[in-house]
Design a protein around this motif. Structure first.
Motif, PDB file in Angstrom:
ATOM      1  N   ASP A 148      41.580 -21.165 116.624  1.00  0.00           N
ATOM      2  CA  ASP A 148      40.950 -22.325 115.942  1.00  0.00           C
ATOM      3  C   ASP A 148      39.533 -21.821 116.129  1.00  0.00           C
ATOM      4  O   ASP A 148      38.596 -21.945 115.260  1.00  0.00           O
ATOM      5  CB  ASP A 148      41.248 -23.623 116.170  1.00  0.00           C
ATOM      6  CG  ASP A 148      42.718 -23.845 115.855  1.00  0.00           C
ATOM      7  OD1 ASP A 148      43.195 -23.422 115.008  1.00  0.00           O
ATOM      8  OD2 ASP A 148      43.331 -25.030 116.598  1.00  0.00           O
TER       9      ASP A 148
ATOM     10  N   ARG B 163      38.418 -18.859 114.150  1.00  0.00           N
ATOM     11  CA  ARG B 163      38.537 -19.106 112.574  1.00  0.00           C
ATOM     12  C   ARG B 163      37.267 -19.963 112.247  1.00  0.00           C
ATOM     13  O   ARG B 163      36.580 -19.816 111.336  1.00  0.00           O
ATOM     14  CB  ARG B 163      39.819 -20.067 112.239  1.00  0.00           C
ATOM     15  CG  ARG B 163      39.908 -20.334 110.631  1.00  0.00           C
ATOM     16  CD  ARG B 163      40.983 -21.140 110.554  1.00  0.00           C
ATOM     17  NE  ARG B 163      42.489 -20.239 110.922  1.00  0.00           N
ATOM     18  CZ  ARG B 163      42.900 -20.750 111.945  1.00  0.00           C
ATOM     19  NH1 ARG B 163      42.655 -21.696 112.675  1.00  0.00           N
ATOM     20  NH2 ARG B 163      44.258 -20.094 112.159  1.00  0.00           N
ATOM     21  N   ALA B 164      36.690 -21.008 113.134  1.00  0.00           N
ATOM     22  CA  ALA B 164      35.642 -21.603 112.897  1.00  0.00           C
ATOM     23  C   ALA B 164      34.252 -20.725 113.113  1.00  0.00           C
ATOM     24  O   ALA B 164      33.483 -21.131 112.218  1.00  0.00           O
ATOM     25  CB  ALA B 164      35.596 -22.677 113.976  1.00  0.00           C
TER      26      ALA B 164
ATOM     27  N   VAL C  76      34.336 -17.490 112.180  1.00  0.00           N
ATOM     28  CA  VAL C  76      34.181 -16.548 110.945  1.00  0.00           C
ATOM     29  C   VAL C  76      34.145 -16.849 109.694  1.00  0.00           C
ATOM     30  O   VAL C  76      33.284 -16.667 108.826  1.00  0.00           O
ATOM     31  CB  VAL C  76      35.632 -15.608 111.226  1.00  0.00           C
ATOM     32  CG1 VAL C  76      35.926 -14.668 110.152  1.00  0.00           C
ATOM     33  CG2 VAL C  76      35.507 -14.771 112.474  1.00  0.00           C
ATOM     34  N   LEU C  77      34.975 -18.129 109.363  1.00  0.00           N
ATOM     35  CA  LEU C  77      35.124 -18.467 108.002  1.00  0.00           C
ATOM     36  C   LEU C  77      33.592 -19.148 107.261  1.00  0.00           C
ATOM     37  O   LEU C  77      33.200 -18.855 106.191  1.00  0.00           O
ATOM     38  CB  LEU C  77      35.794 -19.757 107.869  1.00  0.00           C
ATOM     39  CG  LEU C  77      37.398 -19.429 108.079  1.00  0.00           C
ATOM     40  CD1 LEU C  77      38.409 -20.655 107.966  1.00  0.00           C
ATOM     41  CD2 LEU C  77      37.607 -18.476 106.980  1.00  0.00           C
ATOM     42  N   PRO C  78      32.690 -19.764 108.324  1.00  0.00           N
ATOM     43  CA  PRO C  78      31.226 -19.923 107.662  1.00  0.00           C
ATOM     44  C   PRO C  78      30.571 -18.904 107.560  1.00  0.00           C
ATOM     45  O   PRO C  78      29.568 -19.019 106.288  1.00  0.00           O
ATOM     46  CB  PRO C  78      30.558 -20.572 109.218  1.00  0.00           C
ATOM     47  CG  PRO C  78      31.778 -21.100 109.586  1.00  0.00           C
ATOM     48  CD  PRO C  78      32.770 -20.266 109.666  1.00  0.00           C
ATOM     49  N   GLN C  79      30.786 -17.588 108.001  1.00  0.00           N
ATOM     50  CA  GLN C  79      30.010 -16.509 107.495  1.00  0.00           C
ATOM     51  C   GLN C  79      30.121 -16.034 105.917  1.00  0.00           C
ATOM     52  O   GLN C  79      29.537 -15.553 105.236  1.00  0.00           O
ATOM     53  CB  GLN C  79      30.197 -15.190 108.315  1.00  0.00           C
ATOM     54  CG  GLN C  79      29.975 -15.375 109.748  1.00  0.00           C
ATOM     55  CD  GLN C  79      29.992 -14.299 110.628  1.00  0.00           C
ATOM     56  OE1 GLN C  79      30.762 -13.201 110.114  1.00  0.00           O
ATOM     57  NE2 GLN C  79      29.786 -14.384 111.758  1.00  0.00           N
ATOM     58  N   TYR C  80      31.586 -16.308 105.567  1.00  0.00           N
ATOM     59  CA  TYR C  80      32.239 -15.923 104.242  1.00  0.00           C
ATOM     60  C   TYR C  80      31.557 -17.036 103.129  1.00  0.00           C
ATOM     61  O   TYR C  80      31.347 -16.546 102.212  1.00  0.00           O
ATOM     62  CB  TYR C  80      33.476 -15.622 104.235  1.00  0.00           C
ATOM     63  CG  TYR C  80      34.128 -14.424 104.845  1.00  0.00           C
ATOM     64  CD1 TYR C  80      33.744 -13.239 104.425  1.00  0.00           C
ATOM     65  CD2 TYR C  80      34.562 -14.341 106.061  1.00  0.00           C
ATOM     66  CE1 TYR C  80      34.073 -12.298 104.895  1.00  0.00           C
ATOM     67  CE2 TYR C  80      34.816 -13.392 106.845  1.00  0.00           C
ATOM     68  CZ  TYR C  80      34.693 -12.389 106.163  1.00  0.00           C
ATOM     69  OH  TYR C  80      35.163 -11.051 106.900  1.00  0.00           O
ATOM     70  N   ALA C  81      31.428 -18.201 103.872  1.00  0.00           N
ATOM     71  CA  ALA C  81      31.214 -19.321 102.986  1.00  0.00           C
ATOM     72  C   ALA C  81      29.494 -19.671 102.821  1.00  0.00           C
ATOM     73  O   ALA C  81      28.946 -20.345 102.124  1.00  0.00           O
ATOM     74  CB  ALA C  81      31.609 -20.532 103.686  1.00  0.00           C
ATOM     75  N   ASP C  82      28.798 -18.920 103.520  1.00  0.00           N
ATOM     76  CA  ASP C  82      27.505 -18.950 103.552  1.00  0.00           C
ATOM     77  C   ASP C  82      26.636 -18.233 102.288  1.00  0.00           C
ATOM     78  O   ASP C  82      27.005 -17.169 102.195  1.00  0.00           O
ATOM     79  CB  ASP C  82      26.571 -18.847 105.011  1.00  0.00           C
ATOM     80  CG  ASP C  82      25.293 -18.798 105.012  1.00  0.00           C
ATOM     81  OD1 ASP C  82      24.802 -19.800 104.110  1.00  0.00           O
ATOM     82  OD2 ASP C  82      24.728 -18.698 105.969  1.00  0.00           O
TER      83      ASP C  82
END
Length: 314
Positions: free
Chosen positions: A79, A82-83, A85-91
């Motif tokens: 978790d 995931r927290a 890594v995911l913001p890098q793709y959503a930024d």
């Protein structure tokens, strides 16, 4: 006369120590002793096998709990990753489109469209980029400071709680509560539950051994509850006493683990539930015995049987 003589001879044979009633009694006694020894030997072997099976069950339960803890740790780690890594793709700032790519060769964008884009001022773009980077760095520092502040508050609260527990344990509770960050008692003068629990743990730490008398079902529930704690050690022997009760000896270290598990179960269990009732009763019974500790090397006796008077013989 002949029959009378034969009868007399038979009676004399009965008095013969080699083949008479005495010999028969001796043989019966020896057979009875042999049967009794065989039964005792078989019972002892069955009891040893039963204890070995229980020890294996305790080890299996402990291994399963350790495996469960490792799986939970892996899930928490997943978790966390995931927290991150995911913001890098959503930024949106990480846009990798051809128009925003810094590695795009000159003229590649207007070649496909047929129109040459207007030149952009390099200095202005660099200036805006610098300002954006400065703002982002400032926001990052502010977020870091905001994350550090709760940690500092938690550390202060933990330190104040430790001081309050030690002060209450040494009988200087009034001095400990003079600090504004120390846990305060309620208006009715009742002691803080966390402080009282901490004092019990300190008292249990000074105990060498404590006798525990309970029904086997209750003991199995207590052992299964505390077996996954790092400081709980399964007693080497659990003695069967009358009417389904067992007696064992716990070290101070195991007593600490049991108190911690009982405290947690009592707090998290559903009211009017069996686990809540067992945890509350066992915790209060242990607390009552630890409250009378005098520090004179006496063995603590914890009895979970309201039908057994204190000091009753086993």
């Amino acid at each position: 006369m002949t029959e009378l003589k034969e009868t007399r001879q038979q009676l004399e044979r009965l008095d013969d120590p080699a083949i008479g009633l005495t010999a028969l009694h001796r043989e019966i006694t020896q057979c009875g002793r042999g049967i009794q020894e065989a039964v005792q030997t078989g019972s002892t072997e069955l009891r040893d096998e039963n204890r070995e099976v229980r020890r294996r069950q305790d080890r299996m339960i402990k291994d399963l709990n350790e495996t469960r803890a490792e799986l939970r740790h892996l899930l928490d780690l997943a978790d966390t990753l995931r927290a991150l890594v995911l913001p890098q793709y959503a930024d949106p700032s990480h846009d990798v489109s051809p128009e925003a790519s810094p590695h795009q060769p000159p003229g590649a964008s207007w070649t496909t469209t047929g129109h040459r884009p207007e030149p952009r001022p390099t200095v202005t773009a660099l200036h805006h980029h610098t300002e954006a980077g400065t703002d982002q760095q400032g926001e990052t520092m502010e977020n870091t400071d905001q994350q550090r502040q709760p940690e500092a508050v938690d550390d202060d609260q933990d330190l104040a709680l430790k001081r309050a527990i030690e002060a209450a344990y040494h009988g200087t509770q009034a001095t400990a509560q003079a600090s504004p960050t120390a846990p305060q008692t309620s208006g009715g003068g009742l002691e803080d539950p966390q402080v009282a629990h901490g004092v019990l743990l300190l008292k249990a730490a000074g105990v060498a051994s404590a006798e525990l008398v309970a029904h086997r079902d209750t003991w199995e529930w207590l052992a299964a509850l505390a077996v996954d704690h790092d400081h709980f050690r399964t007693p080497p022997a659990v003695e069967d006493i009358k009417e389904g009760r067992v007696q064992t000896v716990l070290s101070g270290r195991s007593l600490i683990a049991l108190l911690i598990k009982l405290w947690s179960t009592r707090s998290t269990a559903t009211p009017l539930d069996a686990n809540w009732a067992l945890a509350t009763t066992a915790y209060n019974r242990i607390a009552a015995e630890l409250a009378n500790v005098t520090g004179r090397g006496e063995t603590i006796r914890i009895v979970l049987d309201d039908g057994l008077p204190d000091g009753a013989d086993d």
